[in-house]
Design a protein around this motif. Structure first.
Motif, PDB file in Angstrom:
ATOM      1  N   LEU A 131      -9.351  -5.393   6.165  1.00 56.56           N
ATOM      2  CA  LEU A 131      -8.749  -4.328   6.973  1.00 56.56           C
ATOM      3  C   LEU A 131      -8.502  -3.133   6.064  1.00 56.56           C
ATOM      4  O   LEU A 131      -7.823  -3.251   5.046  1.00 56.56           O
ATOM      5  CB  LEU A 131      -7.428  -4.802   7.580  1.00 56.56           C
ATOM      6  N   PHE A 132      -9.065  -1.971   6.428  1.00 54.35           N
ATOM      7  CA  PHE A 132      -8.976  -0.765   5.610  1.00 54.35           C
ATOM      8  C   PHE A 132      -8.054   0.253   6.284  1.00 54.35           C
ATOM      9  O   PHE A 132      -8.193   0.533   7.480  1.00 54.35           O
ATOM     10  CB  PHE A 132     -10.359  -0.144   5.417  1.00 54.35           C
ATOM     11  N   SER A 133      -7.154   0.841   5.493  1.00 56.71           N
ATOM     12  CA  SER A 133      -6.210   1.835   6.002  1.00 56.71           C
ATOM     13  C   SER A 133      -6.315   3.108   5.162  1.00 56.71           C
ATOM     14  O   SER A 133      -6.406   3.048   3.932  1.00 56.71           O
ATOM     15  CB  SER A 133      -4.787   1.276   5.955  1.00 56.71           C
ATOM     16  N   ASN A 134      -6.273   4.258   5.827  1.00 54.57           N
ATOM     17  CA  ASN A 134      -6.672   5.533   5.221  1.00 54.57           C
ATOM     18  C   ASN A 134      -5.490   6.350   4.711  1.00 54.57           C
ATOM     19  O   ASN A 134      -4.332   6.068   4.995  1.00 54.57           O
ATOM     20  CB  ASN A 134      -7.444   6.367   6.247  1.00 54.57           C
ATOM     21  N   SER A 135      -5.839   7.408   4.004  1.00 57.92           N
ATOM     22  CA  SER A 135      -4.846   8.301   3.418  1.00 57.92           C
ATOM     23  C   SER A 135      -4.421   9.389   4.406  1.00 57.92           C
ATOM     24  O   SER A 135      -5.027   9.568   5.474  1.00 57.92           O
ATOM     25  CB  SER A 135      -5.418   8.956   2.154  1.00 57.92           C
ATOM     26  N   LEU A 136      -3.417  10.128   4.025  1.00 59.90           N
ATOM     27  CA  LEU A 136      -2.933  11.274   4.796  1.00 59.90           C
ATOM     28  C   LEU A 136      -4.023  12.341   4.872  1.00 59.90           C
ATOM     29  O   LEU A 136      -4.604  12.716   3.854  1.00 59.90           O
ATOM     30  CB  LEU A 136      -1.684  11.838   4.110  1.00 59.90           C
ATOM     31  N   GLY A 137      -4.311  12.817   6.083  1.00 56.07           N
ATOM     32  CA  GLY A 137      -5.274  13.894   6.253  1.00 56.07           C
ATOM     33  C   GLY A 137      -6.729  13.470   6.238  1.00 56.07           C
ATOM     34  O   GLY A 137      -7.614  14.314   6.073  1.00 56.07           O
ATOM     35  N   THR A 138      -6.998  12.155   6.407  1.00 52.85           N
ATOM     36  CA  THR A 138      -8.381  11.668   6.447  1.00 52.85           C
ATOM     37  C   THR A 138      -8.558  10.745   7.643  1.00 52.85           C
ATOM     38  O   THR A 138      -7.624  10.523   8.422  1.00 52.85           O
ATOM     39  CB  THR A 138      -8.756  10.916   5.160  1.00 52.85           C
ATOM     40  N   ASP A 139      -9.766  10.175   7.763  1.00 51.30           N
ATOM     41  CA  ASP A 139      -9.997   9.178   8.802  1.00 51.30           C
ATOM     42  C   ASP A 139     -10.802   8.028   8.212  1.00 51.30           C
ATOM     43  O   ASP A 139     -11.029   7.967   6.991  1.00 51.30           O
ATOM     44  CB  ASP A 139     -10.654   9.787  10.045  1.00 51.30           C
ATOM     45  N   LEU A 140     -11.241   7.111   9.065  1.00 55.37           N
ATOM     46  CA  LEU A 140     -11.867   5.880   8.594  1.00 55.37           C
ATOM     47  C   LEU A 140     -13.176   6.104   7.837  1.00 55.37           C
ATOM     48  O   LEU A 140     -13.667   5.210   7.137  1.00 55.37           O
ATOM     49  CB  LEU A 140     -12.058   4.895   9.743  1.00 55.37           C
ATOM     50  N   GLY A 179      -1.995   4.773   3.323  1.00 56.90           N
ATOM     51  CA  GLY A 179      -2.604   3.523   3.770  1.00 56.90           C
ATOM     52  C   GLY A 179      -2.213   2.354   2.888  1.00 56.90           C
ATOM     53  O   GLY A 179      -2.086   1.217   3.359  1.00 56.90           O
ATOM     54  N   GLY A 180      -2.008   2.616   1.591  1.00 58.35           N
ATOM     55  CA  GLY A 180      -1.521   1.583   0.694  1.00 58.35           C
ATOM     56  C   GLY A 180      -0.082   1.205   0.986  1.00 58.35           C
ATOM     57  O   GLY A 180       0.312   0.039   0.847  1.00 58.35           O
ATOM     58  N   MET A 181       0.719   2.178   1.405  1.00 55.64           N
ATOM     59  CA  MET A 181       2.089   1.861   1.808  1.00 55.64           C
ATOM     60  C   MET A 181       2.090   1.060   3.104  1.00 55.64           C
ATOM     61  O   MET A 181       2.895   0.138   3.275  1.00 55.64           O
ATOM     62  CB  MET A 181       2.915   3.139   1.964  1.00 55.64           C
ATOM     63  N   ILE A 182       1.195   1.401   4.020  1.00 52.89           N
ATOM     64  CA  ILE A 182       1.077   0.623   5.258  1.00 52.89           C
ATOM     65  C   ILE A 182       0.689  -0.815   4.927  1.00 52.89           C
ATOM     66  O   ILE A 182       1.238  -1.771   5.497  1.00 52.89           O
ATOM     67  CB  ILE A 182       0.057   1.278   6.202  1.00 52.89           C
ATOM     68  N   ALA A 183      -0.245  -0.980   3.982  1.00 55.84           N
ATOM     69  CA  ALA A 183      -0.657  -2.323   3.578  1.00 55.84           C
ATOM     70  C   ALA A 183       0.519  -3.105   3.002  1.00 55.84           C
ATOM     71  O   ALA A 183       0.725  -4.284   3.337  1.00 55.84           O
ATOM     72  CB  ALA A 183      -1.784  -2.220   2.551  1.00 55.84           C
ATOM     73  N   GLN A 184       1.288  -2.466   2.123  1.00 52.21           N
ATOM     74  CA  GLN A 184       2.471  -3.136   1.561  1.00 52.21           C
ATOM     75  C   GLN A 184       3.461  -3.494   2.663  1.00 52.21           C
ATOM     76  O   GLN A 184       4.021  -4.597   2.685  1.00 52.21           O
ATOM     77  CB  GLN A 184       3.156  -2.226   0.550  1.00 52.21           C
ATOM     78  N   GLY A 185       3.703  -2.553   3.577  1.00 55.26           N
ATOM     79  CA  GLY A 185       4.650  -2.790   4.652  1.00 55.26           C
ATOM     80  C   GLY A 185       4.218  -3.921   5.558  1.00 55.26           C
ATOM     81  O   GLY A 185       5.053  -4.714   6.035  1.00 55.26           O
ATOM     82  N   LEU A 186       2.897  -4.016   5.808  1.00 54.88           N
ATOM     83  CA  LEU A 186       2.381  -5.106   6.636  1.00 54.88           C
ATOM     84  C   LEU A 186       2.601  -6.445   5.948  1.00 54.88           C
ATOM     85  O   LEU A 186       3.007  -7.426   6.590  1.00 54.88           O
ATOM     86  CB  LEU A 186       0.892  -4.870   6.905  1.00 54.88           C
ATOM     87  N   LEU A 235      -4.416  -2.095  -3.392  1.00 55.84           N
ATOM     88  CA  LEU A 235      -3.554  -0.925  -3.210  1.00 55.84           C
ATOM     89  C   LEU A 235      -4.091   0.214  -4.068  1.00 55.84           C
ATOM     90  O   LEU A 235      -3.988   0.175  -5.298  1.00 55.84           O
ATOM     91  CB  LEU A 235      -2.119  -1.277  -3.588  1.00 55.84           C
ATOM     92  N   CYS A 236      -4.662   1.201  -3.413  1.00 53.93           N
ATOM     93  CA  CYS A 236      -5.360   2.280  -4.111  1.00 53.93           C
ATOM     94  C   CYS A 236      -4.517   3.551  -4.126  1.00 53.93           C
ATOM     95  O   CYS A 236      -4.088   4.015  -3.055  1.00 53.93           O
ATOM     96  CB  CYS A 236      -6.689   2.595  -3.424  1.00 53.93           C
ATOM     97  N   ASP A 237      -4.271   4.085  -5.330  1.00 53.80           N
ATOM     98  CA  ASP A 237      -3.661   5.413  -5.446  1.00 53.80           C
ATOM     99  C   ASP A 237      -2.461   5.532  -4.521  1.00 53.80           C
ATOM    100  O   ASP A 237      -2.388   6.396  -3.648  1.00 53.80           O
ATOM    101  CB  ASP A 237      -4.716   6.482  -5.151  1.00 53.80           C
ATOM    102  N   THR A 238      -1.505   4.648  -4.729  1.00 54.92           N
ATOM    103  CA  THR A 238      -0.345   4.555  -3.857  1.00 54.92           C
ATOM    104  C   THR A 238       0.853   4.103  -4.668  1.00 54.92           C
ATOM    105  O   THR A 238       0.783   3.931  -5.882  1.00 54.92           O
ATOM    106  CB  THR A 238      -0.636   3.594  -2.683  1.00 54.92           C
ATOM    107  N   ALA A 239       1.977   3.907  -3.999  1.00 55.96           N
ATOM    108  CA  ALA A 239       3.207   3.471  -4.653  1.00 55.96           C
ATOM    109  C   ALA A 239       4.115   2.846  -3.605  1.00 55.96           C
ATOM    110  O   ALA A 239       3.817   2.882  -2.399  1.00 55.96           O
ATOM    111  CB  ALA A 239       3.903   4.649  -5.326  1.00 55.96           C
ATOM    112  N   ALA A 240       5.219   2.272  -4.066  1.00 56.78           N
ATOM    113  CA  ALA A 240       6.211   1.755  -3.124  1.00 56.78           C
ATOM    114  C   ALA A 240       6.970   2.892  -2.459  1.00 56.78           C
ATOM    115  O   ALA A 240       7.478   2.757  -1.339  1.00 56.78           O
ATOM    116  CB  ALA A 240       7.175   0.821  -3.842  1.00 56.78           C
ATOM    117  N   ARG A 241       7.058   4.014  -3.147  1.00 51.82           N
ATOM    118  CA  ARG A 241       7.608   5.249  -2.594  1.00 51.82           C
ATOM    119  C   ARG A 241       6.823   6.394  -3.198  1.00 51.82           C
ATOM    120  O   ARG A 241       6.635   6.460  -4.415  1.00 51.82           O
ATOM    121  CB  ARG A 241       9.087   5.402  -2.912  1.00 51.82           C
ATOM    122  N   ILE A 242       6.343   7.286  -2.340  1.00 54.67           N
ATOM    123  CA  ILE A 242       5.531   8.410  -2.800  1.00 54.67           C
ATOM    124  C   ILE A 242       6.322   9.701  -2.601  1.00 54.67           C
ATOM    125  O   ILE A 242       6.650  10.068  -1.465  1.00 54.67           O
ATOM    126  CB  ILE A 242       4.192   8.492  -2.034  1.00 54.67           C
ATOM    127  N   GLY A 243       6.650  10.377  -3.691  1.00 54.15           N
ATOM    128  CA  GLY A 243       7.363  11.641  -3.590  1.00 54.15           C
ATOM    129  C   GLY A 243       8.808  11.453  -3.169  1.00 54.15           C
ATOM    130  O   GLY A 243       9.343  10.349  -3.108  1.00 54.15           O
TER     131      GLY A 243
END
Length: 267
Positions: free
Chosen positions: A28-37, A100-107, A120-128
């Motif tokens: 299951l792939f989940s995308n970044s802010l401002g993009t699509d699948l 999308g990496g935060m969504i994956a962690q949350g799931l 988990l690609c280019d993500t964190a437990a909290r971003i910004g």
């Protein structure tokens, strides 16, 4: 290709269900802010014969519905969970980039039985910070996505890519600025309020954390910190890539995912 959609309440979520749909492994792939699948196109091709591949446009993005802002991280997690339910998928390895990496962690935190592994690609437990996201929301409300697009391209892509592939860069910029404003700022609000730092230490699945070495949004030190916070997680840095190595270095990404699946008997 027929457009496929699920509805969760008032929100329609566009998805694709492809690959070896009868395979025991689902990715299951989940995308970044401002993009699509489509950002995963060159990665998922590697797994077309060996895995069921599910991609979707999160709410407010792509051709999914864009309800009025704000959204929460819990909204995005519930959408992903509803998609697994809709497709009768008992469990999946979830690959997510940025939010999308935060969504994956949350799931994985909310529904641990449904997640057998995380990339988990280019993500964190909290971003910004909440303040930074509120400032971005205000800037977009005032000047639209066009007003921040060039700065985002610098964070998304390496300097080499920006100079070498200006035509492709312009298309990804188009994708960003054509994102519905409500979808973009709604997900900014989800990032402003999203914080999994107290939860990820309890994850009990194999985890691979990946980061582009020129990521200007979630830099390597942040992703290394994420890996260090998750028991047993491994960190991989991708050379010559910014925030979206799935676009800049898809072969490296696909190889890393394949190795992760094999070494954890997930394939």
């Amino acid at each position: 290709m027929a457009v496929r959609i699920i509805r969760r309440g008032e929100v329609g979520i566009h998805f694709r269900d492809e690959g070896a749909t009868d395979a025991p492994l689902t990715l299951l792939f989940s995308n970044s802010l401002g993009t699509d699948l489509r950002i995963w196109d060159d990665v998922v091709a590697r797994f077309a014969d060996t895995a069921r591949i599910v991609r979707y446009d999160k709410r407010g993005h792509g051709i999914s519905d864009a309800p009025p802002a704000p959204y929460s991280l819990a909204d995005h997690v519930a959408d992903a969970h509803a998609l697994l339910d809709h497709l009768d998928i008992a469990h999946a390895v979830v690959v997510g980039v940025s939010v999308g990496g935060m969504i994956a962690q949350g799931l994985a935190v909310a529904h641990p039985a449904r997640v057998t592994g995380l990339v988990l690609c280019d993500t964190a437990a909290r971003i910004g910070t909440g303040e930074a996201w509120e400032e971005r929301i205000a800037a977009i409300r005032a000047g639209g996505l066009e007003s921040i697009a060039d700065g985002i391209m610098e964070r998304w892509f390496s300097s080499d890519f920006r100079s070498r592939a200006p035509g492709e860069l312009s298309l990804w910029r188009n994708l960003l600025v054509r994102t519905p404003v409500e979808g973009y700022v709604g997900t900014c609000a989800a990032l402003a309020g999203g914080d999994l730092t107290t939860d990820i230490g309890g994850l009990n699945v194999p985890v691979l954390c990946i980061c582009g070495d020129e990521d200007g949004a979630t830099p390597p030190e942040l992703v290394r910190e994420l890996a260090a916070s998750i028991p047993g997680a491994r960190y991989l840095e991708v050379a010559n890539a910014g925030h979206l190595p799935c676009i800049e270095q898809p072969t490296v990404m696909a190889d890393a995912i394949a190795e992760f699946l094999a070494e954890n008997d997930l394939d």
